[in-house]
Scaffold this motif. Sequence first.
Motif, PDB file in Angstrom:
ATOM      1  N   THR A 100       3.597  28.386  -4.855  1.00 45.23           N
ATOM      2  CA  THR A 100       3.140  27.776  -6.109  1.00 45.23           C
ATOM      3  C   THR A 100       1.723  27.230  -5.980  1.00 45.23           C
ATOM      4  O   THR A 100       0.869  27.468  -6.846  1.00 45.23           O
ATOM      5  CB  THR A 100       4.101  26.647  -6.530  1.00 45.23           C
ATOM      6  N   LEU A 101       1.452  26.515  -4.893  1.00 47.01           N
ATOM      7  CA  LEU A 101       0.119  25.947  -4.684  1.00 47.01           C
ATOM      8  C   LEU A 101      -0.937  27.040  -4.527  1.00 47.01           C
ATOM      9  O   LEU A 101      -2.057  26.921  -5.030  1.00 47.01           O
ATOM     10  CB  LEU A 101       0.113  25.038  -3.453  1.00 47.01           C
ATOM     11  N   THR A 102      -0.562  28.131  -3.841  1.00 46.01           N
ATOM     12  CA  THR A 102      -1.488  29.264  -3.670  1.00 46.01           C
ATOM     13  C   THR A 102      -1.807  29.893  -5.014  1.00 46.01           C
ATOM     14  O   THR A 102      -2.972  30.182  -5.323  1.00 46.01           O
ATOM     15  CB  THR A 102      -0.874  30.321  -2.721  1.00 46.01           C
TER      16      THR A 102
ATOM     17  N   ALA B  51       9.965  32.170   1.799  1.00 45.76           N
ATOM     18  CA  ALA B  51      10.872  31.121   1.342  1.00 45.76           C
ATOM     19  C   ALA B  51      10.170  29.830   0.937  1.00 45.76           C
ATOM     20  O   ALA B  51      10.776  28.966   0.308  1.00 45.76           O
ATOM     21  CB  ALA B  51      11.902  30.820   2.430  1.00 45.76           C
ATOM     22  N   ASN B  52       8.901  29.668   1.294  1.00 48.02           N
ATOM     23  CA  ASN B  52       8.202  28.423   1.009  1.00 48.02           C
ATOM     24  C   ASN B  52       7.685  28.416  -0.435  1.00 48.02           C
ATOM     25  O   ASN B  52       6.572  28.852  -0.728  1.00 48.02           O
ATOM     26  CB  ASN B  52       7.043  28.237   1.993  1.00 48.02           C
TER      27      ASN B  52
ATOM     28  N   GLU C 106      -7.270  28.755 -10.442  1.00 49.41           N
ATOM     29  CA  GLU C 106      -8.479  27.927 -10.553  1.00 49.41           C
ATOM     30  C   GLU C 106      -9.727  28.698 -10.133  1.00 49.41           C
ATOM     31  O   GLU C 106     -10.835  28.395 -10.562  1.00 49.41           O
ATOM     32  CB  GLU C 106      -8.322  26.661  -9.711  1.00 49.41           C
ATOM     33  N   MET C 107      -9.537  29.705  -9.290  1.00 44.25           N
ATOM     34  CA  MET C 107     -10.657  30.543  -8.832  1.00 44.25           C
ATOM     35  C   MET C 107     -10.935  31.699  -9.793  1.00 44.25           C
ATOM     36  O   MET C 107     -11.802  32.534  -9.536  1.00 44.25           O
ATOM     37  CB  MET C 107     -10.339  31.109  -7.442  1.00 44.25           C
ATOM     38  N   ASP C 108     -10.157  31.754 -10.882  1.00 44.07           N
ATOM     39  CA  ASP C 108     -10.333  32.794 -11.913  1.00 44.07           C
ATOM     40  C   ASP C 108     -10.110  34.213 -11.390  1.00 44.07           C
ATOM     41  O   ASP C 108     -10.808  35.153 -11.790  1.00 44.07           O
ATOM     42  CB  ASP C 108     -11.727  32.705 -12.559  1.00 44.07           C
TER      43      ASP C 108
ATOM     44  N   ASN D  16      -4.380  29.591   5.982  1.00 46.30           N
ATOM     45  CA  ASN D  16      -3.466  28.844   5.132  1.00 46.30           C
ATOM     46  C   ASN D  16      -3.936  29.018   3.695  1.00 46.30           C
ATOM     47  O   ASN D  16      -4.972  28.486   3.298  1.00 46.30           O
ATOM     48  CB  ASN D  16      -3.468  27.364   5.534  1.00 46.30           C
ATOM     49  N   ALA D  17      -3.153  29.751   2.905  1.00 48.25           N
ATOM     50  CA  ALA D  17      -3.577  30.110   1.547  1.00 48.25           C
ATOM     51  C   ALA D  17      -3.596  28.929   0.588  1.00 48.25           C
ATOM     52  O   ALA D  17      -4.132  29.031  -0.517  1.00 48.25           O
ATOM     53  CB  ALA D  17      -2.661  31.210   1.004  1.00 48.25           C
ATOM     54  N   THR D  18      -3.011  27.804   0.984  1.00 47.75           N
ATOM     55  CA  THR D  18      -3.030  26.625   0.104  1.00 47.75           C
ATOM     56  C   THR D  18      -4.292  25.792   0.294  1.00 47.75           C
ATOM     57  O   THR D  18      -4.522  24.834  -0.436  1.00 47.75           O
ATOM     58  CB  THR D  18      -1.790  25.728   0.342  1.00 47.75           C
ATOM     59  N   GLU D  19      -5.104  26.154   1.290  1.00 48.04           N
ATOM     60  CA  GLU D  19      -6.339  25.421   1.572  1.00 48.04           C
ATOM     61  C   GLU D  19      -7.532  26.110   0.905  1.00 48.04           C
ATOM     62  O   GLU D  19      -7.875  27.241   1.246  1.00 48.04           O
ATOM     63  CB  GLU D  19      -6.568  25.333   3.082  1.00 48.04           C
ATOM     64  N   GLU D  20      -8.144  25.421  -0.036  1.00 50.46           N
ATOM     65  CA  GLU D  20      -9.239  26.009  -0.806  1.00 50.46           C
ATOM     66  C   GLU D  20     -10.401  26.445   0.079  1.00 50.46           C
ATOM     67  O   GLU D  20     -10.978  27.515  -0.126  1.00 50.46           O
ATOM     68  CB  GLU D  20      -9.732  24.997  -1.850  1.00 50.46           C
TER      69      GLU D  20
END
Length: 222
Positions: free
Chosen positions: A86-88, A80-81, A94-96, A56-60
């Motif tokens: 956007t969250l990814t 489609a999500n 944030e991870m630069d 899950n790419a939205t999970e850091e």
Amino acid sequence: MGRIKNKQFAVIGLGRFGGSICKELHRMGHEVLAVDINEDKVNAHSSFATHSVVANATEENEMNSLGIRNFEYVIVAIGANIQASTLTTLLLKEMDIPNIWVKAQNYYHHKVLEKIGADRIIHPEKDMGIRIAQSLSDENVLDYIDLSEEYSIVELLATKKLHFKSILDLNVRAKYGCTILAIKHNGEINVSPAPEAVIHEQDCLVLMGHKRDIKRFENEGM
């Protein structure tokens, strides 16, 4: 163009768009990490990637465990999500990650991606639609790439009028403000051709310039 060396690519989202990018990068010999939340899609692309992972790419935490920070290029091709896309993207910023390319679903998604700092925003259906429309509307256009609202690169088929004329004869840059980047003749490509380079009918000219100037060259010079 030469192959990009010593760079790793991560493709997140293995639908038609992400899957095709993954396959082509792998075919070119690059190291590719293929990521999707759907196990079936990951399994389907396991032979087209260096590593393929269900995540899950939205999970850091999950992204950190993949070592995504080490990748110079990350392509977010989530379908489609829009929220997940956007969250990814936000997480990757944030991870630069130095180069984040994101597929946009619509105008509003594009504006959000722009605000959160996506390095390149892609509209595959729109971009392909523009290229097809250009080719359909102008029989001399072989391919078309938008550089911006005003500038583009166009592949034009040389007409009889250009046969046996050199770049110097045409004087395209002075007359029309366009640059001939390359000439394709009998399958061979002459990049940055010399002023003395001769053009033949049916050659492919790769031209860069303002859309208005390219159209003027087509109408007057060809």
